[in-house]
Design a protein around this motif. Structure first.
Motif, short mmCIF file in Angstrom:
data_model
loop_
_atom_site.label_atom_id
_atom_site.label_comp_id
_atom_site.label_asym_id
_atom_site.label_seq_id
_atom_site.Cartn_x
_atom_site.Cartn_y
_atom_site.Cartn_z
N MET A 1 7.37 14.46 -9.13
CA MET A 1 6.74 13.19 -8.86
C MET A 1 6.13 13.23 -7.45
SD MET A 1 7.25 11.28 -11.57
CE MET A 1 7.53 9.55 -11.40
N ILE A 2 5.03 12.50 -7.32
CA ILE A 2 4.30 12.44 -6.06
C ILE A 2 4.15 10.98 -5.62
CG2 ILE A 2 2.10 12.95 -4.91
CD1 ILE A 2 3.56 15.47 -5.71
N LYS A 3 4.35 10.73 -4.34
CA LYS A 3 4.11 9.41 -3.76
C LYS A 3 2.82 9.49 -2.94
CE LYS A 3 8.02 7.17 -4.79
NZ LYS A 3 8.11 5.87 -5.42
N ARG A 4 1.90 8.57 -3.19
CA ARG A 4 0.66 8.45 -2.42
C ARG A 4 0.84 7.26 -1.48
NH1 ARG A 4 -5.02 9.61 -2.89
NH2 ARG A 4 -6.29 7.88 -2.14
N VAL A 5 0.82 7.50 -0.18
CA VAL A 5 1.14 6.49 0.83
C VAL A 5 -0.11 6.17 1.63
CG1 VAL A 5 2.60 5.95 2.81
CG2 VAL A 5 3.51 7.38 0.95
N TRP A 6 -0.37 4.88 1.80
CA TRP A 6 -1.54 4.41 2.53
C TRP A 6 -1.18 3.16 3.33
CZ3 TRP A 6 -4.10 -0.24 2.45
CH2 TRP A 6 -5.36 -0.28 3.07
N HIS A 7 -1.80 3.01 4.52
CA HIS A 7 -1.55 1.86 5.38
C HIS A 7 -2.83 1.12 5.71
CE1 HIS A 7 1.76 4.66 6.26
NE2 HIS A 7 2.48 3.58 6.43
N GLY A 8 -2.72 -0.20 5.81
CA GLY A 8 -3.80 -1.05 6.29
C GLY A 8 -3.22 -2.12 7.18
N TRP A 9 -4.01 -2.54 8.18
CA TRP A 9 -3.55 -3.55 9.14
C TRP A 9 -4.53 -4.71 9.16
CZ3 TRP A 9 -3.31 1.64 9.66
CH2 TRP A 9 -2.07 2.20 9.97
N THR A 10 -3.99 -5.90 9.34
CA THR A 10 -4.81 -7.11 9.40
C THR A 10 -4.24 -8.05 10.46
OG1 THR A 10 -5.80 -8.87 8.07
CG2 THR A 10 -3.52 -8.31 7.58
N THR A 11 -4.99 -9.07 10.78
CA THR A 11 -4.45 -10.07 11.69
C THR A 11 -3.42 -10.90 10.92
OG1 THR A 11 -6.12 -11.71 11.08
CG2 THR A 11 -6.65 -10.24 12.94
N PRO A 12 -2.49 -11.53 11.61
CA PRO A 12 -1.54 -12.39 10.90
C PRO A 12 -2.25 -13.49 10.10
CG PRO A 12 -0.73 -11.94 13.10
CD PRO A 12 -2.14 -11.38 13.04
N GLU A 13 -3.37 -13.98 10.61
CA GLU A 13 -4.11 -15.04 9.92
C GLU A 13 -4.72 -14.54 8.60
OE1 GLU A 13 -3.57 -15.60 14.05
OE2 GLU A 13 -4.88 -14.08 13.19
N ASN A 14 -5.06 -13.26 8.51
CA ASN A 14 -5.67 -12.70 7.31
C ASN A 14 -4.68 -12.03 6.37
OD1 ASN A 14 -8.29 -13.51 7.85
ND2 ASN A 14 -8.78 -11.65 8.98
N ALA A 15 -3.42 -11.97 6.76
CA ALA A 15 -2.42 -11.23 5.98
C ALA A 15 -2.25 -11.77 4.56
CB ALA A 15 -1.09 -11.21 6.71
N ASP A 16 -2.13 -13.07 4.42
CA ASP A 16 -1.95 -13.64 3.07
C ASP A 16 -3.19 -13.43 2.22
OD1 ASP A 16 0.67 -14.39 3.64
OD2 ASP A 16 0.11 -16.45 4.18
N ALA A 17 -4.37 -13.54 2.84
CA ALA A 17 -5.62 -13.31 2.10
C ALA A 17 -5.68 -11.87 1.61
CB ALA A 17 -6.82 -13.63 2.97
N TYR A 18 -5.31 -10.92 2.46
CA TYR A 18 -5.31 -9.52 2.03
C TYR A 18 -4.31 -9.31 0.89
CZ TYR A 18 -4.67 -4.59 1.65
OH TYR A 18 -4.56 -3.32 1.12
N PHE A 19 -3.12 -9.88 1.02
CA PHE A 19 -2.12 -9.73 -0.04
C PHE A 19 -2.64 -10.27 -1.37
CE2 PHE A 19 1.68 -11.15 -2.39
CZ PHE A 19 2.26 -9.91 -2.59
N ARG A 20 -3.34 -11.39 -1.33
CA ARG A 20 -3.92 -11.95 -2.57
C ARG A 20 -4.97 -11.00 -3.15
NH1 ARG A 20 -3.42 -16.67 0.32
NH2 ARG A 20 -5.59 -16.63 1.02
N ILE A 21 -5.84 -10.45 -2.31
CA ILE A 21 -6.84 -9.49 -2.79
C ILE A 21 -6.15 -8.28 -3.42
CG2 ILE A 21 -8.63 -7.86 -2.03
CD1 ILE A 21 -9.35 -10.01 0.14
N LEU A 22 -5.12 -7.80 -2.75
CA LEU A 22 -4.38 -6.64 -3.24
C LEU A 22 -3.73 -6.90 -4.59
CD1 LEU A 22 -3.52 -3.76 -2.39
CD2 LEU A 22 -1.56 -4.80 -1.26
N THR A 23 -3.06 -8.05 -4.72
CA THR A 23 -2.31 -8.31 -5.95
C THR A 23 -3.15 -8.92 -7.08
OG1 THR A 23 -1.56 -10.44 -5.05
CG2 THR A 23 -0.10 -8.53 -4.76
N ASN A 24 -4.26 -9.56 -6.73
CA ASN A 24 -5.09 -10.19 -7.76
C ASN A 24 -6.30 -9.36 -8.18
OD1 ASN A 24 -3.41 -12.45 -7.76
ND2 ASN A 24 -4.63 -13.49 -6.22
N GLU A 25 -6.73 -8.42 -7.31
CA GLU A 25 -7.91 -7.62 -7.62
C GLU A 25 -7.64 -6.12 -7.61
OE1 GLU A 25 -11.31 -8.77 -5.20
OE2 GLU A 25 -10.52 -10.80 -5.04
#
Length: 107
Positions: A1-25
């Protein structure tokens, strides 16, 4: 098995918006591809002093499964335009780790 690991950073104000994009799109788009050998994705979040870090960990059966999805440049990350608009920065490449051992401890 292989794990593919990736990181992204956002401002605290944009964090929830990014999480929604990630989980909804983003994640539904990955799942819709019904990729051979794809076994799941984990989303991790960490609040830092001036930014919020996200880490995604995708699990595949083999590295060949990842290469079949991304091609020979399989380490290069793909960040959709909507995500780029709310991220401050992100890994240009993903890291790949072979799972050598897993120990589970159920309560």
């Amino acid at each position: 098995m292989i794990k593919r690991v990736w990181h992204g950073w956002t401002t605290p104000e944009n964090a929830d918006a990014y999480f929604r994009i990630l989980t909804n799109e983003v994640i539904p788009g990955i799942e819709a591809k019904k990729m051979e050998g794809f076994r799941g994705i984990e989303v991790l979040r960490r609040e830092l002093k001036i930014e919020t870090e996200f880490c995604t960990v995708m699990t595949f059966e083999t590295l060949d499964n990842i290469i079949a999805l991304h091609g020979e440049d399989y380490e290069r990350s793909y960040v959709p335009d909507a995500a780029q608009k709310v991220l401050s920065r992100w890994d240009q490449t993903a890291q790949h780790f072979e799972i050598l051992e897993v120990r589970r401890y159920d309560a």
